[in-house]
Every structure is written in structure tokens, then in C-alpha cells.
Design a protein around this motif. Structure first.
Motif, PDB file in Angstrom:
ATOM      1  N   TYR A 158       0.842  -1.210   0.000  1.00  0.00           N
ATOM      2  CA  TYR A 158       0.000   0.000   0.000  1.00  0.00           C
ATOM      3  C   TYR A 158       0.872   1.255   0.000  1.00  0.00           C
ATOM      4  O   TYR A 158       0.535   2.249  -0.637  1.00  0.00           O
ATOM      5  CB  TYR A 158      -0.956   0.009   1.200  1.00  0.00           C
ATOM      6  N   GLN A 170      -4.451   5.211   0.182  1.00  0.00           N
ATOM      7  CA  GLN A 170      -3.599   4.030   0.337  1.00  0.00           C
ATOM      8  C   GLN A 170      -2.551   4.247   1.420  1.00  0.00           C
ATOM      9  O   GLN A 170      -2.231   3.338   2.168  1.00  0.00           O
ATOM     10  CB  GLN A 170      -2.908   3.699  -0.990  1.00  0.00           C
ATOM     11  N   GLY A 174      -2.581   1.929   4.573  1.00  0.00           N
ATOM     12  CA  GLY A 174      -1.341   1.168   4.720  1.00  0.00           C
ATOM     13  C   GLY A 174      -0.740   1.362   6.109  1.00  0.00           C
ATOM     14  O   GLY A 174      -0.313   0.390   6.749  1.00  0.00           O
TER      15      GLY A 174
END
Lengths: 218, 99
Positions: A158, A170, A174
Motif C-alpha cells: 500500500y 492508500q 497502509g
């Protein structure tokens, strides 16, 4: 897609419209293309959010010694968990390939390498885990290893995705999953499964909702 | 104010150019996918693409996937520059109100 009042004139497409309409055409087409190429993003978040939330909850409910109000036999619980992960991987693969169909060049290269990074990393983590089990690691420790290692794999990919596509979503998801990977072992087996379900699952599902909103606004 | 570029200043060609400009500069798109995105007939799309190709705004790459011929399209640097200039001119005409 922009519609016009005069289909004949639009069919020929020769006639210029007034500047405002021409600018609206540009914005309309830009949105159409970006949506078509980015339509898969919410799908990834939703299928993985459901797989992690439901999958890890079921796994936890089946794990011996869990405090789950509903207890399940371990074998069906693991099968359900594995089926959800396999289904999510299959759906992601199909959706990813479909969204890039008809596109060649930089995006195809980036998409292919990024897409293949998942099975490459996934198999590597699996093989290391199998090696550790053969060396005597208990199933309890292996469950902690696999849960956190796969979450760390998601974090790494990510973060790479955030760098490639400049995606704040993301990046944030992440990092949240990175926190989940790091802190869940301290809950011990099997509660690390519950913690992973409750941290990573909602983070991914929230990402799906945000991605849909972003696509609509694009 | 300079004249608006007559190659792009036609609704169909503007739509094609805008779609191609929305792709990554390093990407090419297959004819059927572009046709699907634009909702244009193959004949109409071909006609306008030819005019854009004649102006050196679009590069047409004819290749094969197995035995099937496939046509890939992308904007040339001149096409991308013309599109950006055109968009800026429209924005100036509108006094930046839709910018």
C-alpha cells in the motif's frame, strides 16, 4: 457522458459548441476516463475489508481458547477464512486486469509489476512460515506470524501504491494496517485475530467508502 | 486572443482529444476501449481520428495480438500541447469562471 440536443450534429461532431459547453465536454471526458480507469479501487478495498473483517472474526471464533460468544469448530472456521482470502485475491486479479484492458504502455507495466508483487510476496511469506513450522514453531506462534506478516506485506505494498499513484487513501490505510501488524502480536493468540479483524477490516471498508466518494467527485 | 485551434474546436474531436489527454502520457489505448469510453460509432471515431492524425495530434499504431489486428492510439506531444493551449484559451474566454 455529455449529451447534446441535436443528435445529427453530435453524430457528425464537426460543429463547435460555445466555449462553456466545450469546456464542459473536456471535463466530462476527463472524468469518464479517470472513472473508468480508477473504478476498480473501491472494489479492492471492499472485498479485502470484508475478507479481513469476516475472515479473521470467523477464524478467531473457531480458535481454541477464544472468548468468542459464538464458537465454531476450527477446521470449518479456517476453511471459511481461506475461502474468503482466495475469493478476494481472485476478484482483485480479475478486476485489475479488466480495468487495464486496452491500455498499453507505462500503466500496463506499473500495473503488472504491482499486481504480481502481491502473489510473489504472499508466496514468500507463506514459505518462510512453513519453514518455521517445520523447525518447530507452534501453530499458535505461526498464526501470529502469518497474521502480522501478511498485514505488513499489505502495508509495504500500500505504501508503494501510495507512492506510485499519489494516493493519500492508500497511504493512510497502509499505515493503519502497519500499526495492526505491529500491535496485534501483543494481544497473544487467538486475540490477535480479533484485533486484526477490528483494526484492518474497518480501515479497508472505510477506504472503500472514501474511494467511491472520490470517484463520484472526480 | 489567438484563434481557437480548428482541429480540436469540433465537439467530437475535442472529446477524443480530452479522453486521450486523460491517459498517462506514456500510455496508448486500444481503439475498441476508446470507442466504448466515448460511446461513438466506429466509423465516426475513425473519421475524426484520421483528421487528428493528419494534424499530427494523434499517433496511430497498428499492431497484432495473435492474428487479430489491433489499433492503439495516443496523443503526440504536439497534440497534448494543442489540447492544453486550447483548454487555456477556453478558460481565458470564460474569464476563469469555470477554471
Amino acid at each position: 457522458m455529455t449529451q447534446h440536443d441535436d443528435p445529427d450534429r453530435d453524430a457528425a461532431g464537426e460543429a463547435p459548441l460555445d466555449p462553456r459547453e466545450m469546456l464542459a465536454l473536456i471535463q466530462g471526458e476527463t472524468t469518464t476516463v479517470r472513472r473508468a480507469l480508477g473504478a476498480q479501487t473501491p472494489v479492492y478495498y471492499f472485498v479485502w475489508g470484508i475478507a479481513w473483517l469476516v475472515g479473521y472474526l470467523v477464524y478467531w471464533a473457531g480458535a481454541p481458547g477464544s472468548d468468542s460468544p459464538i464458537t465454531l469448530p476450527i477446521v470449518p472456521a479456517v476453511i471459511v477464512f481461506a475461502a474468503l482470502i482466495v475469493a478476494a485475491a481472485a476478484i482483485s486479479t480479475v478486476v485489475g486486469i479488466r480495468s487495464n484492458r486496452g491500455i498499453k504502455g507505462t500503466s500496463q507495466w506499473v500495473g503488472t509489476i504491482y499486481g504480481l508483487s502481491w502473489p510473489v510476496m504472499g508466496i514468500a511469506i507463506g514459505m518462510i512460515g512453513m519453514g518455521l513450522i517445520r523447525q518447530g514453531m507452534s501453530i499458535e506462534l505461526a498464526t501470529i506470524y502469518f497474521t502480522s506478516s501478511y498485514a505488513l506485506m499489505v502495508t509495504a505494498l500500500y505504501l508503494a501504491g501510495a507512492a506510485i499513484w499519489r494516493s493519500i487513501d492508500q497511504l493512510v490505510i497502509g499505515l493503519i494496517i502497519g500499526v495492526a501488524a505491529t500491535v496485534t502480536p501483543s494481544f497473544g493468540y487467538p486475540n490477535n485475530l480479533l484485533a486484526m479483524a477490528l483494526i484492518a477490516g474497518p480501515a479497508l471498508l472505510a477506504g472503500g467508502v472514501i474511494a467511491i466518494i472520490r470517484n463520484r467527485r472526480a | 486572443m489567438d484563434e481557437l485551434d480548428p482541429v480540436i474546436h469540433a465537439s467530437a474531436r475535442l472529446r477524443i482529444t480530452a479522453s486521450l489527454a486523460a491517459l498517462d502520457p506514456g500510455d496508448r489505448i486500444a481503439f475498441p476501449r476508446l470507442q466504448e469510453l466515448l460511446g461513438m460509432t466506429a466509423g465516426n471515431l475513425s473519421t475524426h481520428l484520421r483528421k487528428l492524425e493528419d494534424a499530427d495530434y494523434v499517433r496511430v499504431e497498428k499492431t497484432h495480438q495473435g492474428r487479430t489486428p489491433v489499433t492503439y492510439l495516443n496523443l503526440t506531444p504536439a497534440g497534448r500541447a494543442a489540447f492544453e493551449t486550447y483548454t487555456e484559451q477556453l478558460r481565458s474566454l470564460l474569464g476563469g469562471e469555470l477554471a
